[in-house]
Motif scaffolding. Structure first.
Motif, PDB file in Angstrom:
ATOM      1  N   GLY A 125       0.791  -1.210   0.000  1.00  0.00           N
ATOM      2  CA  GLY A 125       0.000   0.000   0.000  1.00  0.00           C
ATOM      3  C   GLY A 125       0.827   1.263   0.000  1.00  0.00           C
ATOM      4  N   ILE A 126       0.135   2.392   0.138  1.00  0.00           N
ATOM      5  CA  ILE A 126       0.735   3.720  -0.005  1.00  0.00           C
ATOM      6  C   ILE A 126       0.377   4.559   1.211  1.00  0.00           C
ATOM      7  CG2 ILE A 126       0.815   5.796  -1.467  1.00  0.00           C
ATOM      8  CD1 ILE A 126      -0.338   3.922  -3.735  1.00  0.00           C
ATOM      9  N   LEU A 127       1.309   5.378   1.664  1.00  0.00           N
ATOM     10  CA  LEU A 127       1.075   6.314   2.751  1.00  0.00           C
ATOM     11  C   LEU A 127       1.087   7.737   2.198  1.00  0.00           C
ATOM     12  CD1 LEU A 127       3.419   4.704   5.411  1.00  0.00           C
ATOM     13  CD2 LEU A 127       0.935   4.840   5.581  1.00  0.00           C
ATOM     14  N   LEU A 128       0.044   8.483   2.486  1.00  0.00           N
ATOM     15  CA  LEU A 128      -0.056   9.873   2.072  1.00  0.00           C
ATOM     16  C   LEU A 128      -0.275  10.768   3.291  1.00  0.00           C
ATOM     17  CD1 LEU A 128      -2.450   9.589  -1.026  1.00  0.00           C
ATOM     18  CD2 LEU A 128       0.057   9.614  -1.041  1.00  0.00           C
ATOM     19  N   SER A 129      -0.154  12.067   3.086  1.00  0.00           N
ATOM     20  CA  SER A 129      -0.499  13.017   4.132  1.00  0.00           C
ATOM     21  C   SER A 129      -1.983  12.906   4.460  1.00  0.00           C
ATOM     22  CB  SER A 129      -0.181  14.445   3.678  1.00  0.00           C
ATOM     23  OG  SER A 129       1.165  14.567   3.288  1.00  0.00           O
ATOM     24  N   GLU A 130      -2.360  13.469   5.587  1.00  0.00           N
ATOM     25  CA  GLU A 130      -3.736  13.350   6.059  1.00  0.00           C
ATOM     26  C   GLU A 130      -4.744  13.833   5.030  1.00  0.00           C
ATOM     27  OE1 GLU A 130      -6.510  14.769   9.850  1.00  0.00           O
ATOM     28  OE2 GLU A 130      -4.399  15.367   9.714  1.00  0.00           O
ATOM     29  N   ASN A 131      -4.420  14.896   4.311  1.00  0.00           N
ATOM     30  CA  ASN A 131      -5.329  15.452   3.316  1.00  0.00           C
ATOM     31  C   ASN A 131      -5.024  14.976   1.897  1.00  0.00           C
ATOM     32  OD1 ASN A 131      -6.712  16.975   5.282  1.00  0.00           O
ATOM     33  ND2 ASN A 131      -5.138  18.592   5.174  1.00  0.00           N
ATOM     34  N   GLY A 132      -4.127  13.994   1.752  1.00  0.00           N
ATOM     35  CA  GLY A 132      -3.760  13.501   0.430  1.00  0.00           C
ATOM     36  C   GLY A 132      -4.875  12.711  -0.229  1.00  0.00           C
ATOM     37  N   GLU A 133      -4.795  12.593  -1.538  1.00  0.00           N
ATOM     38  CA  GLU A 133      -5.812  11.840  -2.264  1.00  0.00           C
ATOM     39  C   GLU A 133      -5.191  11.113  -3.451  1.00  0.00           C
ATOM     40  OE1 GLU A 133      -8.714  14.153  -4.372  1.00  0.00           O
ATOM     41  OE2 GLU A 133      -7.344  15.849  -4.625  1.00  0.00           O
ATOM     42  N   MET A 134      -5.763   9.956  -3.754  1.00  0.00           N
ATOM     43  CA  MET A 134      -5.388   9.202  -4.936  1.00  0.00           C
ATOM     44  C   MET A 134      -6.209   9.676  -6.120  1.00  0.00           C
ATOM     45  SD  MET A 134      -3.003   6.936  -4.187  1.00  0.00           S
ATOM     46  CE  MET A 134      -3.173   5.634  -5.408  1.00  0.00           C
ATOM     47  N   LEU A 135      -5.608   9.605  -7.297  1.00  0.00           N
ATOM     48  CA  LEU A 135      -6.276  10.057  -8.512  1.00  0.00           C
ATOM     49  C   LEU A 135      -6.100   9.008  -9.611  1.00  0.00           C
ATOM     50  CD1 LEU A 135      -4.914  13.693  -8.362  1.00  0.00           C
ATOM     51  CD2 LEU A 135      -7.289  13.022  -7.928  1.00  0.00           C
ATOM     52  N   PRO A 136      -6.987   8.978 -10.600  1.00  0.00           N
ATOM     53  CA  PRO A 136      -6.842   7.989 -11.675  1.00  0.00           C
ATOM     54  C   PRO A 136      -5.563   8.216 -12.488  1.00  0.00           C
ATOM     55  CG  PRO A 136      -9.029   8.996 -11.691  1.00  0.00           C
ATOM     56  CD  PRO A 136      -8.190   9.805 -10.753  1.00  0.00           C
ATOM     57  N   TRP A 137      -4.983   7.124 -12.939  1.00  0.00           N
ATOM     58  CA  TRP A 137      -3.838   7.192 -13.856  1.00  0.00           C
ATOM     59  C   TRP A 137      -4.393   7.527 -15.239  1.00  0.00           C
ATOM     60  CZ3 TRP A 137       1.288   7.014 -12.792  1.00  0.00           C
ATOM     61  CH2 TRP A 137       2.164   6.908 -13.881  1.00  0.00           C
ATOM     62  N   LYS A 138      -3.965   8.652 -15.809  1.00  0.00           N
ATOM     63  CA  LYS A 138      -4.621   9.173 -17.004  1.00  0.00           C
ATOM     64  C   LYS A 138      -4.160   8.548 -18.312  1.00  0.00           C
ATOM     65  CE  LYS A 138      -6.059  13.678 -15.229  1.00  0.00           C
ATOM     66  NZ  LYS A 138      -6.014  15.147 -15.446  1.00  0.00           N
ATOM     67  N   GLU A 139      -2.860   8.312 -18.468  1.00  0.00           N
ATOM     68  CA  GLU A 139      -2.352   7.877 -19.771  1.00  0.00           C
ATOM     69  C   GLU A 139      -2.186   6.361 -19.799  1.00  0.00           C
ATOM     70  OE1 GLU A 139       1.113  10.065 -20.814  1.00  0.00           O
ATOM     71  OE2 GLU A 139       0.135  12.017 -20.611  1.00  0.00           O
ATOM     72  N   ILE A 140      -3.253   5.673 -20.147  1.00  0.00           N
ATOM     73  CA  ILE A 140      -3.225   4.211 -20.218  1.00  0.00           C
ATOM     74  C   ILE A 140      -3.044   3.790 -21.668  1.00  0.00           C
ATOM     75  CG2 ILE A 140      -4.528   2.096 -19.816  1.00  0.00           C
ATOM     76  CD1 ILE A 140      -5.949   3.517 -17.536  1.00  0.00           C
ATOM     77  N   PRO A 141      -1.936   3.105 -22.001  1.00  0.00           N
ATOM     78  CA  PRO A 141      -1.699   2.715 -23.389  1.00  0.00           C
ATOM     79  C   PRO A 141      -2.783   1.785 -23.927  1.00  0.00           C
ATOM     80  CG  PRO A 141       0.302   2.502 -22.075  1.00  0.00           C
ATOM     81  CD  PRO A 141      -0.817   2.737 -21.116  1.00  0.00           C
ATOM     82  N   VAL A 142      -3.038   1.916 -25.192  1.00  0.00           N
ATOM     83  CA  VAL A 142      -4.002   1.040 -25.857  1.00  0.00           C
ATOM     84  C   VAL A 142      -3.317  -0.251 -26.305  1.00  0.00           C
ATOM     85  CG1 VAL A 142      -5.551   0.819 -27.837  1.00  0.00           C
ATOM     86  CG2 VAL A 142      -5.410   2.985 -26.589  1.00  0.00           C
TER      87      VAL A 142
END
Length: 365
Positions: A125-142
């Protein structure tokens, strides 16, 4: 323009050694896993094949990842497309990727450099700051490519300083193998099924003409490189083409396998690939570490498929042994270094491009 400076620190932390408070489990849907991964425990995602990679985007002032390993594997880490540092994982490890990162979106990519015999890795897993957020990975190869191979495909010794230097896991860098180089040139995701020293019917240095077990085709159906079971679920991922680079270990030492036996073993592998993926293009590469008789045997086998069996989607690509300069293009134990691997990629890329009509960039070649 004001510049943002990153502070990257790499060390093992205790459970109370970091101020981050938000834990993102390995099961988070915004984390991209590319390669053969085991999700039977979604909180602890396991893997061991060369070249598997993990990608995620986030917004946070701080970021770490939690990983573990049964052995000792090495990884490349990229933050915002910039190489940060090579790091190794031996046991439970918390890797600090950055602090004081600001508020913009950041992209992290973690690539496994070493192969399955170095140990089984786990991403927790991943540790972020208290107010951190995960976001979608935008550039997904076809585009998607699967590579089946041996030590050359693994990136064995690509960072070795000379052909006379013996192998060390720290000099194995799958990211510098011709396979990921080609995938990046085509902007494609990739899977790598490869293991050093293994052949189609005979492994490196085996005393008889045929190795009874443990050849590369037997690993094709596995979830893990180093485990016979469970089997890989082929429904999870379908490539657009498969590249096979095998035969070097079959003919590196005497006694050579008989032509009929070798060709039959290779044919069986191709039929297994087609059984799982259907009638997709398959490119059979030979070289540059081996020449005759492997070169002619593979070419003849491919021509049999094309002309006798009328399977026109199978192609031969011969890489001459003199493509690589012995003094400049070879790393550990006479394997292609990064320069040699780039030459290999440059030799094969135009062939695939012509067959599939795929454009490619040559910035890395």
């Amino acid at each position: 323009m004001k510049q943002l400076f990153f502070v990257f620190v790499f060390f093992l932390l205790g459970s109370n050694g970091w101020a981050q408070s938000k834990f993102i489990p390995a099961s988070n849907t915004y984390i991209r896993y590319v390669g053969r991964f085991d999700f039977s425990n979604p909180q602890e995602v396991r893997f061991d094949w060369s070249g598997v990679y993990i990608q995620f985007s986030f917004r946070s002032a701080e970021c770490s990842v939690k990983m573990s390993d049964t052995g000792h594997n090495y990884y490349n880490v990229f933050v915002d497309d910039q190489p940060v540092k090579i790091f190794d994982v031996k046991s439970d490890t918390t890797l600090v990727l950055g602090s004081e990162l600001g508020t913009q979106i950041h992209n992290v990519q973690i690539y496994k450099r070493t192969e399955g015999n170095q140990g089984l890795g786990t991403f927790k897993g991943i540790l972020l700051s208290e107010n951190g957020e995960m976001l979608p990975w935008k550039e997904i190869p076809v585009r998607k490519i699967e590579f089946i191979g041996n030590s050359i495909t693994c990136g064995y010794g690509t960072e070795g300083l000379s052909k006379g230097e013996h192998f060390k896991p720290s000099t194995e860098n799958n990211y510098q193998s011709y396979a990921p180089i080609m995938a990046r040139a085509f902007n494609a995701d990739y899977h790598i099924v490869a293991h050093s020293g293994e052949g189609v019917v005979r492994n490196y240095g085996y005393k008889e003409k045929v190795s009874p077990t443990g050849t590369m085709p037997a690993r094709f159906n596995r979830l893990f490189d180093e485990k016979d079971s469970p089997s890989w679920n082929f429904d999870q991922w379908k490539p657009d083409l498969v590249v096979i680079n095998l035969g070097t270990n079959d003919f590196s030492t005497q006694p050579f396998p008989d032509k009929v036996v070798f060709k039959k073993g290779y044919e069986n592998l191709i039929n297994d690939v087609r059984k799982q993926y259907g009638d997709l293009p398959i490119f059979c590469i030979v070289g540059p570490m081996i020449d005759e008789p492997c070169y002619s045997y593979v070419k003849e086998m491919v021509e049999d498929f094309r002309n006798v069996a009328q399977k026109k989607n199978i192609y031969f690509v011969g890489i001459p042994s003199y493509l690589t300069n012995p003094e400049k293009d070879l790393g550990s134990d006479y394997h292609p270094n990064y320069s040699g691997q780039r030459k290999m990629a440059a030799h094969v890329l135009p062939v695939i491009s012509s067959v599939l009509g795929w454009d490619y960039k040559n910035s890395e070649l």
